[in-house]
Motif scaffolding. Structure first.
Motif, short mmCIF file in Angstrom:
data_model
loop_
_atom_site.label_atom_id
_atom_site.label_comp_id
_atom_site.label_asym_id
_atom_site.label_seq_id
_atom_site.Cartn_x
_atom_site.Cartn_y
_atom_site.Cartn_z
N GLN A 149 0.85 -1.19 0.00
CA GLN A 149 0.00 0.00 0.00
C GLN A 149 0.89 1.24 0.00
OE1 GLN A 149 -2.17 1.99 3.48
NE2 GLN A 149 -3.78 0.70 2.63
N ILE A 150 0.55 2.21 -0.86
CA ILE A 150 1.25 3.49 -0.94
C ILE A 150 0.22 4.59 -0.80
CG2 ILE A 150 2.73 4.99 -2.32
CD1 ILE A 150 3.68 2.49 -3.82
N ALA A 151 0.40 5.47 0.19
CA ALA A 151 -0.55 6.56 0.44
C ALA A 151 0.21 7.87 0.50
CB ALA A 151 -1.30 6.32 1.75
N LYS A 166 6.32 6.02 7.57
CA LYS A 166 5.67 7.30 7.29
C LYS A 166 6.77 8.32 7.02
CE LYS A 166 2.13 8.73 9.51
NZ LYS A 166 1.23 9.22 10.60
N LEU A 167 6.78 8.87 5.81
CA LEU A 167 7.84 9.76 5.37
C LEU A 167 7.36 11.20 5.41
CD1 LEU A 167 8.91 7.68 2.25
CD2 LEU A 167 9.81 7.51 4.58
N GLN A 220 12.59 12.64 9.16
CA GLN A 220 11.30 12.71 9.84
C GLN A 220 10.54 11.40 9.75
OE1 GLN A 220 9.32 15.95 7.85
NE2 GLN A 220 10.46 17.54 8.94
N ALA A 221 11.14 10.39 9.16
CA ALA A 221 10.43 9.13 8.93
C ALA A 221 10.11 8.43 10.25
CB ALA A 221 11.25 8.21 8.04
N VAL A 222 8.92 7.83 10.30
CA VAL A 222 8.50 6.99 11.41
C VAL A 222 8.46 5.56 10.89
CG1 VAL A 222 6.66 6.47 13.04
CG2 VAL A 222 7.15 8.84 12.44
N ILE A 223 9.22 4.66 11.53
CA ILE A 223 9.33 3.28 11.09
C ILE A 223 8.55 2.38 12.04
CG2 ILE A 223 10.93 1.44 10.44
CD1 ILE A 223 11.25 3.97 8.80
N ARG A 224 7.77 1.47 11.47
CA ARG A 224 6.97 0.56 12.28
C ARG A 224 7.11 -0.87 11.80
NH1 ARG A 224 1.82 4.52 11.51
NH2 ARG A 224 2.13 5.91 13.29
N GLY A 277 3.28 14.34 3.65
CA GLY A 277 4.21 13.24 3.42
C GLY A 277 3.54 12.04 2.77
N ALA A 278 4.15 10.88 2.97
CA ALA A 278 3.66 9.65 2.35
C ALA A 278 3.85 8.49 3.32
CB ALA A 278 4.41 9.37 1.05
N LYS A 279 3.15 7.40 3.01
CA LYS A 279 3.26 6.19 3.82
C LYS A 279 3.37 4.99 2.89
CE LYS A 279 0.67 3.33 7.11
NZ LYS A 279 -0.59 3.20 7.90
N VAL A 280 4.31 4.10 3.20
CA VAL A 280 4.48 2.86 2.46
C VAL A 280 4.29 1.70 3.43
CG1 VAL A 280 6.01 1.46 1.06
CG2 VAL A 280 6.09 3.95 0.86
N HIS A 281 3.37 0.81 3.10
CA HIS A 281 3.03 -0.30 4.00
C HIS A 281 3.12 -1.60 3.22
CE1 HIS A 281 0.64 -2.09 7.43
NE2 HIS A 281 0.46 -3.01 6.49
N ILE A 282 3.71 -2.62 3.85
CA ILE A 282 3.77 -3.95 3.23
C ILE A 282 3.35 -4.99 4.25
CG2 ILE A 282 6.24 -4.18 3.74
CD1 ILE A 282 6.42 -5.91 1.16
N ASP A 283 2.42 -5.85 3.85
CA ASP A 283 2.03 -7.00 4.66
C ASP A 283 2.70 -8.22 4.05
OD1 ASP A 283 0.28 -9.42 5.37
OD2 ASP A 283 -0.51 -7.87 6.72
N PHE A 284 3.46 -8.94 4.86
CA PHE A 284 4.26 -10.07 4.36
C PHE A 284 3.47 -11.36 4.28
CE2 PHE A 284 7.26 -7.11 6.33
CZ PHE A 284 8.14 -6.90 5.28
#
Length: 310
Positions: free
Chosen positions: A76-78, A109-110, A117-121, A83-90
């Protein structure tokens, strides 16, 4: 492919969407003009666009979301202005017998200007029988690590959700401790909630008593739905109450709610323009004898939403 739980559109930090939200909260976007487009593919892909104008603040925002499967993964790319968010479900990484599974996911979250400023989860979703549990670790630009745990349980007529958010480094502290307990039946639902004040700030355990206690009651009779909500703010020793009702007139969903404390009446209607386009219109009026707030050249505030699925 079935969309994984980590990409559920409801916020992970929230407690879910229930009947009180549908009758007391949804479709009351007074003061905003909204435009929404949603497209779906046969392979579970999604492309969404949402733009809105806050007429009182004269501010506009927009966001896009693209989501698609790749092999056993979901990506998922939002994007938004900030900013933007990149999410991947494995995908599924472990199976718990015949009754459950474990999925892993990660996202970033970029910020709009600096990668610093990125938040990594990183986290996982465990589903076992009637329990769904999210566990997420977050590293933010302040060099702090926090962890969020959200457990959802539903069994017959009962639902329980608990969400806890803790800061692990740079001084341990709790940020969120939210809870909902609901009883659901054919004609009525009852919900009790505790919501933490300032859920993004670290606090001592003793400060959790400054949250909000909310009791919701929803009753259904024929084509009518009635809602009652009482909220007590422990920090301000303040009581608030909402009453609302919804029904369908012809082909239009009509809603009304009264904020008893603020003495304001909200009205909304929602229907279809045609097979593809839906509309929603809302307004809010004072009940204390004062005149409605003007909205630009309009004599009263309105909210309008136009959405379509392609």
């Amino acid at each position: 492919m079935t969309t994984p739980e980590s990409l559920n559109p409801a916020p992970l930090t929230g407690l879910g969407d229930y009947s009180y939200k549908k009758v007391l909260e949804d479709d009351y976007s007074t003061g905003k003009l909204n435009l929404k487009f949603k497209g779906n593919t046969k392979s579970s892909g999604i492309a969404n666009y949402k733009g809105w104008l806050d007429m009182s603040k004269q501010q506009s925002q927009q966001e896009t979301k693209f989501q698609f499967p790749y092999k056993n993964y979901f990506l998922q790319i939002a994007t938004r202005e900030d900013g933007a968010k990149v999410h991947i479900d494995f995908g599924e990484v472990a199976k718990l017998g015949n009754n459950g599974s474990v999925n892993l996911f990660a996202n970033a979250k970029l910020g709009s200007s600096h990668l610093s400023q990125a938040v990594i989860r990183f986290g996982g979703v465990t589903q076992w029988r009637s329990i769904t549990h999210h566990l997420r670790f977050e590293y933010n630009p302040a060099n702090a690590v926090s962890t969020l745990s959200r457990a959802f349980w539903k069994n017959k007529d009962w639902v329980v959700v608990a969400a806890e958010d803790f800061q692990v480094t740079n001084g341990f502290g709790v940020k969120r401790l939210d809870l909902i307990v609901g009883y659901l039946s054919q004609n009525y639902d009852i919900f009790f909630r505790h919501l933490t004040e300032a859920p993004n700030k670290k606090k001592e355990f003793s400060q959790l008593k400054n949250g909000r206690l909310i009791l919701d009651f929803v009753y259904r009779k024929n084509k009518y739905t009635f809602g009652l909500e009482t909220e007590y703010n422990l920090a301000k020793s303040q009581l608030n109450a909402l009453v609302g009702a919804s029904t369908k007139i012809e082909k239009v969903d009509v809603k009304a709610r009264i904020n008893v404390t603020q003495q304001r009446l909200g009205l909304s209607g929602k229907g279809k323009l045609n097979d593809r386009f839906n509309w929603a219109l809302s307004t809010e009026l004072p009940l204390d004898g004062s005149l409605p707030n003007k909205q630009g050249f309009l004599p009263l505030p309105i909210g309008f939403t136009l959405d379509t699925s392609l």
